[in-house]
Design an enzyme around this catalytic site. Structure first.
Site, PDB file in Angstrom:
ATOM      1  N   ASP A 198       5.815 -13.158  11.409  1.00 40.51           N
ATOM      2  CA  ASP A 198       5.376 -13.092  10.158  1.00 40.51           C
ATOM      3  C   ASP A 198       4.121 -14.046   9.863  1.00 40.51           C
ATOM      4  O   ASP A 198       4.169 -15.207  10.131  1.00 40.51           O
ATOM      5  CB  ASP A 198       6.446 -13.363   9.239  1.00 40.51           C
ATOM      6  CG  ASP A 198       5.943 -13.122   7.668  1.00 40.51           C
ATOM      7  OD1 ASP A 198       5.675 -12.021   7.303  1.00 40.51           O
ATOM      8  OD2 ASP A 198       5.987 -14.026   6.986  1.00 40.51           O
ATOM      9  N   GLU A 260       1.929 -10.221  13.149  1.00 41.92           N
ATOM     10  CA  GLU A 260       1.295  -9.644  11.824  1.00 41.92           C
ATOM     11  C   GLU A 260       0.200 -10.498  11.470  1.00 41.92           C
ATOM     12  O   GLU A 260       0.429 -11.631  10.878  1.00 41.92           O
ATOM     13  CB  GLU A 260       2.720  -9.611  10.899  1.00 41.92           C
ATOM     14  CG  GLU A 260       1.877  -9.220   9.630  1.00 41.92           C
ATOM     15  CD  GLU A 260       2.648  -9.912   8.117  1.00 41.92           C
ATOM     16  OE1 GLU A 260       2.446  -9.384   7.265  1.00 41.92           O
ATOM     17  OE2 GLU A 260       2.904 -10.964   8.407  1.00 41.92           O
TER      18      GLU A 260
END
Length: 541
Positions: A198, A260
């Site tokens: 993330d 990401e």
């Protein structure tokens, strides 16, 4: 092909209206039958759920609402038995404000070793009443919140590039490095095959925490390559991933990472997937491209060229838990700019029928491209964004921090429908004590798994067929492509040996190329063999 499971909204096993690991275990067979290779599970760790689990209070356990650590280990084992690999989300940019480290930091006070795990700074102004710099949260408002000292007086400020309940970690602190390596090993030791990282372009911040000033993110096209943003895509973030790659490589078999990284420039994105760093990175340029042939081809060309420069495969993605579902994005008149959320299109009518045709065609384009692909739960059912959720059920912190100017991301997180003609559509057991945590529209009765299974014209069966062909055909998967001559507004590509994909994004029908057999089409072809608008076709020799 990797399938993203958003646990709260995938399947509810105990009837409390919230998806859980029992529900996931009960549906693993569905994923295997769909034809995917791996499952990416969004955060299942203990969390106060201020940002749907991306505010982690313990990286090495399971949120009780979802189940237990033993159940998580069973998910991994049972997925492996079905031939599915398992990737977890890891959230290294920030923790929850309820994480023991942050509570210790608040209690310890300024100058303490506990505060050095995070980014605490004195404020500006005569009495420290102003934030330390001009950084802005991705969810809206200042990226700084002032703490309160033990005596009740205003204290230092702490950094949060997202919600105030998500304090940023200090990646200049070796203790942070060591703890995350322990987390990687904790899950690798339990058989997990990899991690989705993330905010991979975050983590490290510029020395001195300099003001952003007039810089935007993504950086404007006229900003020189030598200009670095003070808190996004910093050069030293790559040191973290070189260390993580060594951890993954120390385990037998293949343990992988996917980043990401919202990095607008392909040449910078591929720095994350150099040979000694991460294995893959999401290609968000493809996701946000409008439904226009010129924009999609340019994105594909730039992506392939950049990844070839470092010898890494690209990954393609159309949707995830952070963006409006592609059916609804494509349902509108397509703008020149990137298309990620619907906030800027509020009030503009959307034609779901058009959006569905385009989403089906986009799926065949995505699965025809070289490299890997990701599908977000419900994408294979053709679910649209739920745009009319009542204000009182919205939970995304973006709504609060923008003062309601954004409708947030809840519309793409509504629990998916499995069966039946009314909510909860098999998401929860029949005798469930609670309704789903977000309400499902009754119009989804025709979009359930049960309603679509075995129906040749359904989106579910289109995905199943495409994944069967993709797995079997020697031209598909990693490799290269050749562009073919095609009418304006049409994309036509060839993959050797013996595969072609043609996508019509123009306003009218176009002739199919000569030769080959139509193996799969995203919609019905015209009686004269022409390819209708917003339709894709696969041809094989």
């Amino acid at each position: 092909m990797v399938y993203q499971v958003y646990p709260r909204s995938f399947a509810d096993g105990n009837g409390d209206g919230i998806g859980d690991l029992a529900g996931l275990r009960s549906r693993l067979g569905y994923l295997a039958d769909l034809g995917v290779d791996a499952v990416w599970v969004s955060p299942w760790y203990p969390s106060p759920m201020k940002d749907a689990g991306y505010d982690v209070s313990d990286y090495r356990d399971i949120e009780p609402v979802f189940g237990t650590l033993a159940e998580a280990e069973a998910v991994v084992a049972e997925a492996h038995d079905l031939g599915l690999r398992v990737l977890l989300d890891i959230v290294p940019n920030h923790t929850s404000d309820q994480h023991p480290w942050f509570q210790e930091a608040l209690a310890a006070g300024r100058g303490s070793a506990e505060r050095e795990r995070f980014v605490f700074r004195d404020g500006r102004g005569r009495s420290g009443e102003l934030a330390p710099n001009d950084w802005v949260s991705r969810f809206g408002g200042s990226a700084w919140t002032r703490s309160v000292d033990a005596d009740g007086r205003p204290g230092q400020w702490y950094l949060h590039l997202f919600a105030p309940e998500q304090p940023d970690l200090n990646w200049r602190n070796p203790e942070v490095w060591d703890d995350f390596e322990r987390t990687l090993r904790f899950w690798f030791d339990r058989g997990v095959d990899g991690f989705r990282i993330d905010v991979a372009h975050g983590l490290t911040k510029a020395e001195g925490l300099t003001d952003v000033g007039e810089l935007t993110w993504p950086l404007a096209a006229d900003v020189g390559e030598d200009v670095e943003h003070p808190h996004w895509d910093r050069p030293d973030v790559h040191d973290v991933y070189r260390a993580w790659r060594k951890v993954a490589d120390s385990y037998p078999g293949e343990r992988v990472f996917v980043a990401e990284a919202w990095v607008d420039r392909p040449d910078r994105l591929v720095r994350y997937v150099r040979g000694d760093e991460l294995h893959t990175a999401f290609n968000f340029d493809f996701l946000v491209s409008p439904w226009r042939a010129d924009r999609l081809r340019r994105t594909i060309d730039r992506t392939l060229a950049a990844h070839a420069s470092v010898g890494a495969p690209p990954t393609w993605v159309l949707a995830n838990h952070d963006v409006a579902r592609e059916v609804s994005r494509y349902a509108r008149e397509q703008p020149d700019a990137e298309l990620r959320w619907l906030d800027d299109l509020a009030g503009l009518p959307g034609d779901v029928e058009t959006g569905t045709r385009r989403a089906r065609a986009a799926a065949l384009l995505m699965l025809a491209l070289p490299g890997g692909a990701y599908v977000y739960q419900g994408q294979e059912l053709g679910l649209p964004e739920v745009e009319d959720l009542p204000d009182d059920v919205l939970q995304d912190p973006r709504v609060r921090q923008t003062g309601g100017r954004s409708r947030g991301r809840d519309g793409c997180r509504v629990p998916i429908p499995w069966s039946g003609d009314r909510p909860p559509f098999g998401f929860s057991p029949r005798d469930a004590a609670s309704a789903p945590w977000l309400p499902q529209p009754r119009s989804w009765a025709s979009l359930t798994v049960a309603a679509q299974a075995g129906r040749p014209d359904s989106t579910l069966e289109l995905y199943r067929a495409a994944l069967r062909v993709r797995r079997a055909h020697p031209a598909l998967g990693d490799g290269s492509l050749r562009w073919l001559d095609a009418p304006e507004g049409t994309l036509a590509l060839a993959r050797d040996p013996g595969f072609r994909c043609v996508v019509n994004l123009s306003g009218g029908p176009v002739p199919l190329p000569d030769g080959g057999t139509v193996t799969l089409a995203s919609g019905p072809l015209a009686a004269d063999g022409q390819l209708p608008p917003d339709t894709a076709v696969w041809l094989t020799d």
